[in-house]
Structure formats: structure tokens, C-alpha cells
Design a protein around this motif. Structure first.
Motif, PDB file in Angstrom:
ATOM      1  N   ASP A 234     -18.694   3.066   1.586  1.00 35.76           N
ATOM      2  CA  ASP A 234     -19.075   3.800   0.387  1.00 35.76           C
ATOM      3  C   ASP A 234     -18.533   3.164  -0.886  1.00 35.76           C
ATOM      4  N   ASP A 235     -17.423   2.421  -0.764  1.00 31.82           N
ATOM      5  CA  ASP A 235     -16.829   1.821  -1.953  1.00 31.82           C
ATOM      6  C   ASP A 235     -15.935   0.659  -1.526  1.00 31.82           C
ATOM      7  N   TYR A 236     -15.520  -0.133  -2.517  1.00 35.06           N
ATOM      8  CA  TYR A 236     -14.777  -1.356  -2.261  1.00 35.06           C
ATOM      9  C   TYR A 236     -13.770  -1.570  -3.375  1.00 35.06           C
ATOM     10  N   VAL A 237     -12.529  -1.937  -3.036  1.00 36.89           N
ATOM     11  CA  VAL A 237     -11.506  -2.242  -4.032  1.00 36.89           C
ATOM     12  C   VAL A 237     -10.809  -3.529  -3.616  1.00 36.89           C
ATOM     13  N   THR A 238     -10.619  -4.421  -4.579  1.00 33.56           N
ATOM     14  CA  THR A 238      -9.961  -5.700  -4.325  1.00 33.56           C
ATOM     15  C   THR A 238      -8.493  -5.624  -4.712  1.00 33.56           C
ATOM     16  N   LYS A 239      -7.630  -6.132  -3.849  1.00 34.16           N
ATOM     17  CA  LYS A 239      -6.202  -6.204  -4.145  1.00 34.16           C
ATOM     18  C   LYS A 239      -5.918  -7.395  -5.067  1.00 34.16           C
ATOM     19  N   PRO A 240      -4.914  -7.270  -5.923  1.00 37.92           N
ATOM     20  CA  PRO A 240      -4.107  -6.077  -6.197  1.00 37.92           C
ATOM     21  C   PRO A 240      -4.922  -5.052  -6.983  1.00 37.92           C
ATOM     22  N   PHE A 241      -4.701  -3.782  -6.720  1.00 40.69           N
ATOM     23  CA  PHE A 241      -5.477  -2.748  -7.365  1.00 40.69           C
ATOM     24  C   PHE A 241      -4.579  -1.841  -8.206  1.00 40.69           C
TER      25      PHE A 241
ATOM     26  N   THR B 239       0.820  -1.210   0.000  1.00 39.98           N
ATOM     27  CA  THR B 239       0.000   0.000   0.000  1.00 39.98           C
ATOM     28  C   THR B 239       0.861   1.270   0.000  1.00 39.98           C
ATOM     29  N   ARG B 240       2.150   1.132   0.279  1.00 41.16           N
ATOM     30  CA  ARG B 240       3.012   2.312   0.385  1.00 41.16           C
ATOM     31  C   ARG B 240       3.020   3.176  -0.876  1.00 41.16           C
ATOM     32  N   PRO B 241       3.033   2.593  -2.089  1.00 43.85           N
ATOM     33  CA  PRO B 241       2.968   3.458  -3.280  1.00 43.85           C
ATOM     34  C   PRO B 241       1.710   4.316  -3.324  1.00 43.85           C
ATOM     35  N   LEU B 242       0.601   3.793  -2.780  1.00 41.06           N
ATOM     36  CA  LEU B 242      -0.634   4.573  -2.727  1.00 41.06           C
ATOM     37  C   LEU B 242      -0.457   5.777  -1.810  1.00 41.06           C
TER      38      LEU B 242
ATOM     39  N   ALA C  83      -8.022  -8.318   0.098  1.00 39.09           N
ATOM     40  CA  ALA C  83      -7.445  -9.315  -0.800  1.00 39.09           C
ATOM     41  C   ALA C  83      -8.429 -10.449  -1.028  1.00 39.09           C
ATOM     42  N   GLN C  84      -9.566 -10.400  -0.358  1.00 40.54           N
ATOM     43  CA  GLN C  84     -10.595 -11.428  -0.492  1.00 40.54           C
ATOM     44  C   GLN C  84     -11.609 -11.018  -1.555  1.00 40.54           C
ATOM     45  N   ASP C  85     -11.588 -11.700  -2.668  1.00 38.86           N
ATOM     46  CA  ASP C  85     -12.511 -11.371  -3.760  1.00 38.86           C
ATOM     47  C   ASP C  85     -13.770 -12.224  -3.631  1.00 38.86           C
ATOM     48  N   ARG C  86     -14.402 -12.129  -2.461  1.00 45.28           N
ATOM     49  CA  ARG C  86     -15.612 -12.912  -2.206  1.00 45.28           C
ATOM     50  C   ARG C  86     -16.802 -11.974  -2.105  1.00 45.28           C
ATOM     51  N   THR C  87     -17.873 -12.366  -2.751  1.00 45.62           N
ATOM     52  CA  THR C  87     -19.056 -11.503  -2.775  1.00 45.62           C
ATOM     53  C   THR C  87     -19.577 -11.226  -1.382  1.00 45.62           C
ATOM     54  N   GLU C  88     -19.579 -12.239  -0.508  1.00 43.78           N
ATOM     55  CA  GLU C  88     -20.144 -12.043   0.824  1.00 43.78           C
ATOM     56  C   GLU C  88     -19.338 -11.015   1.628  1.00 43.78           C
ATOM     57  N   THR C  89     -18.023 -10.985   1.413  1.00 45.95           N
ATOM     58  CA  THR C  89     -17.202  -9.996   2.116  1.00 45.95           C
ATOM     59  C   THR C  89     -17.548  -8.588   1.664  1.00 45.95           C
ATOM     60  N   LYS C  90     -17.681  -8.408   0.359  1.00 48.51           N
ATOM     61  CA  LYS C  90     -18.031  -7.100  -0.188  1.00 48.51           C
ATOM     62  C   LYS C  90     -19.418  -6.668   0.274  1.00 48.51           C
ATOM     63  N   VAL C  91     -20.362  -7.595   0.225  1.00 44.81           N
ATOM     64  CA  VAL C  91     -21.723  -7.279   0.629  1.00 44.81           C
ATOM     65  C   VAL C  91     -21.765  -6.874   2.103  1.00 44.81           C
TER      66      VAL C  91
END
Length: 239
Positions: free
Chosen positions: A104-111, A21-24, A88-96
Motif C-alpha cells: 500500500d505504501d513505500y518509505v526509503t531509509k533513512p526516514f 527502527t527502534r525509535p519508530l 534502504a534501497q532507493d531503486r525504482t525497480e524495488t519500489k515498483v
């Protein structure tokens, strides 16, 4: 350029222990953001309370626990800045789960770095749309977006602290606010002294607004101050 409308740079709190995340963080600083980082959930709350961020970027999985619990703690401390979850979890239930909790928003790693930056800009615009509406009390109008104040159609020049104090009073027009509440919401962690500073700044405001009879900002003895909703029309005194 940031779309944040305040005279200060927008503050971003990033809660993530991942070195990726440091580059961000670097990129946000290059774009003029004030960036504050916390690697653990237990560190996020004191940092958040101290800086009052405009946007929070929060990793779901933290070294000391669940990012969702950190989110609840931040909201419980009245930190209601727009929230962007990282995971890093690309699971629908986690996002939901995050979205249902109020994220307000969600981003999955790597981004992609620029995508996250763009989403931060969108969240800042969204927050401004909610928080930058004109405030009015009698013949006084305050624009949080441009940080301008008018009384009876004439502009009134205020310092940053005077403006923040007037914003708090006008946001609570018709209600009594205590000196302790003013210190907490206007001075926050910047205050190290006696509460007499409140009286001093109220005096400054009254003088600049032409409130000689104190019909606009009323003193409630032993308690605090009340901003009148229906102050009479009069021009501010000469500055």
C-alpha cells in the motif's frame, strides 16, 4: 490520536532487524498503538497469525531472506492488513516490485519518524474505509466502525466477543459457517478450551437479539450456524 475506529488500540506489526527502527516502535507505542516486533521473516508469520495486525510495516531486506517472500507468507495466512514497505534501497525497480505485489505504501531509509507515523494513520483510515461499511441481515444492522448494533431500529448492547461473533456471522450471511471457522476467526489465539464456548455465545446473541424462534441465527446440526439474510422484523427482548 489514532483514527482506528475499533474499541481496542490498533495493532502494528513491524518486521525489521535494523536497530534504527527502534525509535519508530517507541513512538508508535507512545501514541497508543499496540506494537509487535519481529526481527526475522520466519518470526513474522507466527506473530502475525497470533495478533492479526491492522497495519504491517515490513523491511524489504531481512537477515533470513527477502521481505517480499515474508509478504507472500503473510498474505497466504489471510493477513490482509495494509502494508508499508521499508527499504534502504532507493531503486525504482524495488519500489515498483513491492507496489505491484500489492503493497500500500513505500518509505526509503533513512526516514523521518513523523512521516512514517502519518503514513500509518493514512493506512488505518484506508483500511477502515474498506472494512467499516454497515453490515445488514434482515432487520439487523451492524456498524463495524462504531461497534454498534440495531435490530428493527433499536440498539442492542453486546460484549466485545458477542460483537465479534455477530460480525463474523453477518459477514457470511446466507452461508453456513462451522464451529471451527468461528473459533479460528473470532477467538483466534485467545481460545484454550472446548468448542462449547461457541454454543454459549450464540445463545447470548439470540437472547439479546430477541431471536427466540432462531429464525435469525439458525443451527445447522452437525455443521455450525447460518445467519439468515431475510430475518423477520421484531424488536429485541429486554436486556
Amino acid at each position: 490520536m489514532t483514527t482506528h475506529s475499533s474499541s481496542r488500540p490498533p495493532r502494528v506489526l513491524v518486521v525489521d532487524a535494523d536497530s534504527g527502527t527502534r525509535p519508530l516502535l517507541t513512538r508508535l507505542r507512545e501514541l497508543g498503538f499496540d506494537v509487535y516486533a519481529a526481527g526475522r521473516g520466519e518470526d513474522a508469520l507466527p506473530v502475525g497469525v497470533a495478533v492479526r495486525p491492522d497495519v504491517v510495516i515490513l523491511e524489504v531486506i531481512l537477515p533470513d531472506g527477502d521481505g517480499f517472500e515474508t509478504y507472500r507468507a503473510l498474505r497466504g495466512a489471510d493477513i490482509d492488513a495494509p502494508l508499508l514497505f521499508l527499504t534502504a534501497q532507493d531503486r525504482t525497480e524495488t519500489k515498483v516490485r513491492g507496489l505491484m505485489m500489492g503493497a500500500d505504501d513505500y518509505v526509503t531509509k533513512p526516514f523521518a519518524l513523523e512521516e512514517v507515523v502519518a503514513r500509518v494513520h493514512v493506512l488505518l483510515r484506508r483500511g477502515c474505509a474498506l472494512d467499516c461499511r454497515l453490515l445488514r441481515a434482515g432487520d439487523v444492522t451492524l456498524d463495524p466502525g462504531t461497534r454498534e448494533v440495531w435490530r428493527d431500529g433499536r440498539e442492542v448492547a453486546l460484549s466485545c466477543r458477542e460483537f465479534d461473533l455477530l460480525t463474523f456471522l453477518m459477514s457470511n450471511a446466507g452461508q453456513v459457517v462451522t464451529k471451527a471457522q468461528i473459533l479460528d476467526r473470532v477467538w483466534r489465539s485467545d481460545f484454550h478450551g472446548e468448542s462449547g464456548v461457541v454454543e454459549t455465545y450464540v445463545y447470548y446473541l439470540r437472547r439479546k437479539l430477541g431471536d427466540r424462534d432462531q429464525s435469525l441465527i439458525r443451527t445447522v446440526r452437525g455443521v455450525g450456524y447460518l445467519m439468515a439474510r431475510d430475518a423477520g422484523h421484531r424488536a429485541p427482548s429486554a436486556r
